[in-house]
Design a protein around this motif. Sequence first.
Motif, mmCIF file in Angstrom:
data_model
loop_
_atom_site.group_PDB
_atom_site.id
_atom_site.type_symbol
_atom_site.label_atom_id
_atom_site.label_comp_id
_atom_site.label_asym_id
_atom_site.label_seq_id
_atom_site.Cartn_x
_atom_site.Cartn_y
_atom_site.Cartn_z
ATOM 1 N N ASP A 143 0.861 -1.180 0.000
ATOM 2 C CA ASP A 143 0.000 0.000 0.000
ATOM 3 C C ASP A 143 0.902 1.236 0.000
ATOM 4 O O ASP A 143 1.688 1.431 0.929
ATOM 5 C CB ASP A 143 -0.883 -0.014 1.250
ATOM 6 N N PRO A 144 0.814 2.089 -1.020
ATOM 7 C CA PRO A 144 1.708 3.259 -1.077
ATOM 8 C C PRO A 144 1.578 4.175 0.128
ATOM 9 O O PRO A 144 2.548 4.844 0.503
ATOM 10 C CB PRO A 144 1.279 3.976 -2.364
ATOM 11 N N LEU A 145 0.404 4.236 0.729
ATOM 12 C CA LEU A 145 0.151 5.177 1.804
ATOM 13 C C LEU A 145 0.258 4.553 3.191
ATOM 14 O O LEU A 145 0.155 5.270 4.188
ATOM 15 C CB LEU A 145 -1.236 5.809 1.629
ATOM 16 N N ALA A 146 0.454 3.242 3.266
ATOM 17 C CA ALA A 146 0.522 2.587 4.576
ATOM 18 C C ALA A 146 1.255 1.261 4.449
ATOM 19 O O ALA A 146 0.644 0.220 4.235
ATOM 20 C CB ALA A 146 -0.886 2.359 5.131
ATOM 21 N N HIS A 147 2.588 1.316 4.574
ATOM 22 C CA HIS A 147 3.363 0.077 4.459
ATOM 23 C C HIS A 147 4.341 -0.099 5.616
ATOM 24 O O HIS A 147 5.387 -0.716 5.481
ATOM 25 C CB HIS A 147 4.115 0.031 3.116
ATOM 26 N N ARG A 148 3.979 0.431 6.790
ATOM 27 C CA ARG A 148 4.844 0.261 7.954
ATOM 28 C C ARG A 148 4.698 -1.143 8.552
ATOM 29 O O ARG A 148 5.661 -1.709 9.061
ATOM 30 C CB ARG A 148 4.522 1.304 9.025
ATOM 31 N N ALA A 149 3.489 -1.677 8.507
ATOM 32 C CA ALA A 149 3.246 -2.997 9.077
ATOM 33 C C ALA A 149 3.501 -4.078 8.034
ATOM 34 O O ALA A 149 3.555 -3.809 6.834
ATOM 35 C CB ALA A 149 1.813 -3.086 9.590
ATOM 36 N N GLY A 153 3.706 -10.596 4.425
ATOM 37 C CA GLY A 153 5.071 -10.934 4.813
ATOM 38 C C GLY A 153 6.116 -9.916 4.416
ATOM 39 O O GLY A 153 7.317 -10.160 4.599
ATOM 40 N N LEU A 154 5.705 -8.771 3.885
ATOM 41 C CA LEU A 154 6.640 -7.751 3.411
ATOM 42 C C LEU A 154 6.559 -6.500 4.271
ATOM 43 O O LEU A 154 5.483 -6.117 4.751
ATOM 44 C CB LEU A 154 6.333 -7.373 1.960
ATOM 45 N N GLN A 155 7.708 -5.844 4.428
ATOM 46 C CA GLN A 155 7.770 -4.537 5.068
ATOM 47 C C GLN A 155 8.829 -3.718 4.343
ATOM 48 O O GLN A 155 9.958 -4.185 4.157
ATOM 49 C CB GLN A 155 8.115 -4.675 6.548
ATOM 50 N N ALA A 156 8.454 -2.526 3.904
ATOM 51 C CA ALA A 156 9.346 -1.733 3.052
ATOM 52 C C ALA A 156 9.600 -0.353 3.640
ATOM 53 O O ALA A 156 8.708 0.282 4.202
ATOM 54 C CB ALA A 156 8.740 -1.584 1.661
ATOM 55 N N VAL A 157 10.844 0.101 3.499
ATOM 56 C CA VAL A 157 11.220 1.492 3.726
ATOM 57 C C VAL A 157 11.786 1.988 2.401
ATOM 58 O O VAL A 157 12.726 1.390 1.866
ATOM 59 C CB VAL A 157 12.263 1.625 4.841
ATOM 60 N N VAL A 158 11.207 3.054 1.878
ATOM 61 C CA VAL A 158 11.517 3.490 0.515
ATOM 62 C C VAL A 158 11.833 4.983 0.515
ATOM 63 O O VAL A 158 11.106 5.776 1.120
ATOM 64 C CB VAL A 158 10.322 3.219 -0.430
ATOM 65 N N VAL A 159 12.893 5.366 -0.160
ATOM 66 C CA VAL A 159 13.248 6.780 -0.323
ATOM 67 C C VAL A 159 13.533 7.014 -1.799
ATOM 68 O O VAL A 159 14.374 6.324 -2.382
ATOM 69 C CB VAL A 159 14.492 7.164 0.494
ATOM 70 N N THR A 160 12.853 7.971 -2.408
ATOM 71 C CA THR A 160 13.048 8.233 -3.829
ATOM 72 C C THR A 160 13.559 9.647 -4.066
ATOM 73 O O THR A 160 13.376 10.548 -3.243
ATOM 74 C CB THR A 160 11.738 8.051 -4.621
ATOM 75 N N GLY A 161 14.188 9.822 -5.205
ATOM 76 C CA GLY A 161 14.609 11.141 -5.664
ATOM 77 C C GLY A 161 14.279 11.272 -7.135
ATOM 78 O O GLY A 161 14.619 10.389 -7.926
ATOM 79 N N SER A 162 13.611 12.357 -7.494
ATOM 80 C CA SER A 162 13.209 12.557 -8.891
ATOM 81 C C SER A 162 13.416 14.009 -9.298
ATOM 82 O O SER A 162 13.049 14.931 -8.569
ATOM 83 C CB SER A 162 11.729 12.198 -9.095
ATOM 84 N N SER A 163 14.023 14.181 -10.444
ATOM 85 C CA SER A 163 14.096 15.485 -11.090
ATOM 86 C C SER A 163 14.241 15.221 -12.581
ATOM 87 O O SER A 163 14.260 14.059 -13.008
ATOM 88 C CB SER A 163 15.279 16.317 -10.556
ATOM 89 N N THR A 164 14.300 16.250 -13.376
ATOM 90 C CA THR A 164 14.385 16.065 -14.821
ATOM 91 C C THR A 164 15.621 15.230 -15.174
ATOM 92 O O THR A 164 16.746 15.604 -14.855
ATOM 93 C CB THR A 164 14.453 17.419 -15.540
#
Length: 266
Positions: free
Chosen positions: A189-195, A199-210
Amino acid sequence: MARDGASVSASVIDTSTGRALLAVDDTLVQPVASLGRILLLIEVAAQLEDGRLHGDRLQRMARDTATGAGLWQFLQEPTMQVPDLATLVGATADAWAMNALLSTVGIDAVRHRAEALGIDRTALIDRVRDRRGPDDAPDASVAPSGELAWLMRGLALGEVVDEPVSNRVLGWLSLASDTSLVAGAFGVDPLAHRALDHGLQAVVVTGSSTGVRAEAGILRGPGSSVSYAVTVTFDDATLQQRLAVIEALRTVGTEVLEVVHAPSYR
């Protein structure tokens, strides 16, 4: 992507053992847009833990204005406590909040913290800006994927500064709402993936620019946990070229997903 002229760097490591599972030009330093906010959040967390930022409220200032990502620019509240601003940075890469925090702790403190941690090629080099002139840094931050993956592993193991600091940073980053790149293959779930979710748990950090798409993260699964980073710079001349990069990043995500369903190598 490389055959089409893109510059690609990727690293996937087993979080528990540190074993390299994938390394593609992982020492190549590339622009990573605002992904350097990880370093900013580490310094903010360290100053909260040692009391230097205890109870501080920051004012939204004209100098921090940027119309990029985030919510503070649309909120009525003109001041916020430092932990709340860090939450906005972790959850939405909030440009105003990031600039306010950077103005408060100082870019030199962020740089010195990185050096103390042995992070010598990943750097937050500028604030978020709507336009970058000839006197400005060409991007907000730069990094090689190998160093980013090891930094994420350190956070997962509680080894970045110390366990309380690592846990604070992971707590903020675990709220991130952008799962459009590598994590787009995880099905969380993009808005709620702490739990745990299937069987999956994700911590995600993105960077986007042109012409830049980058992601660092941690994915825990039924079999193992991996820390990863993928950075791509490319000719962003057409939508088709951008979509091809995003599709390739999600292909990497599929491979990562398969790995965490298999037993970890000990």
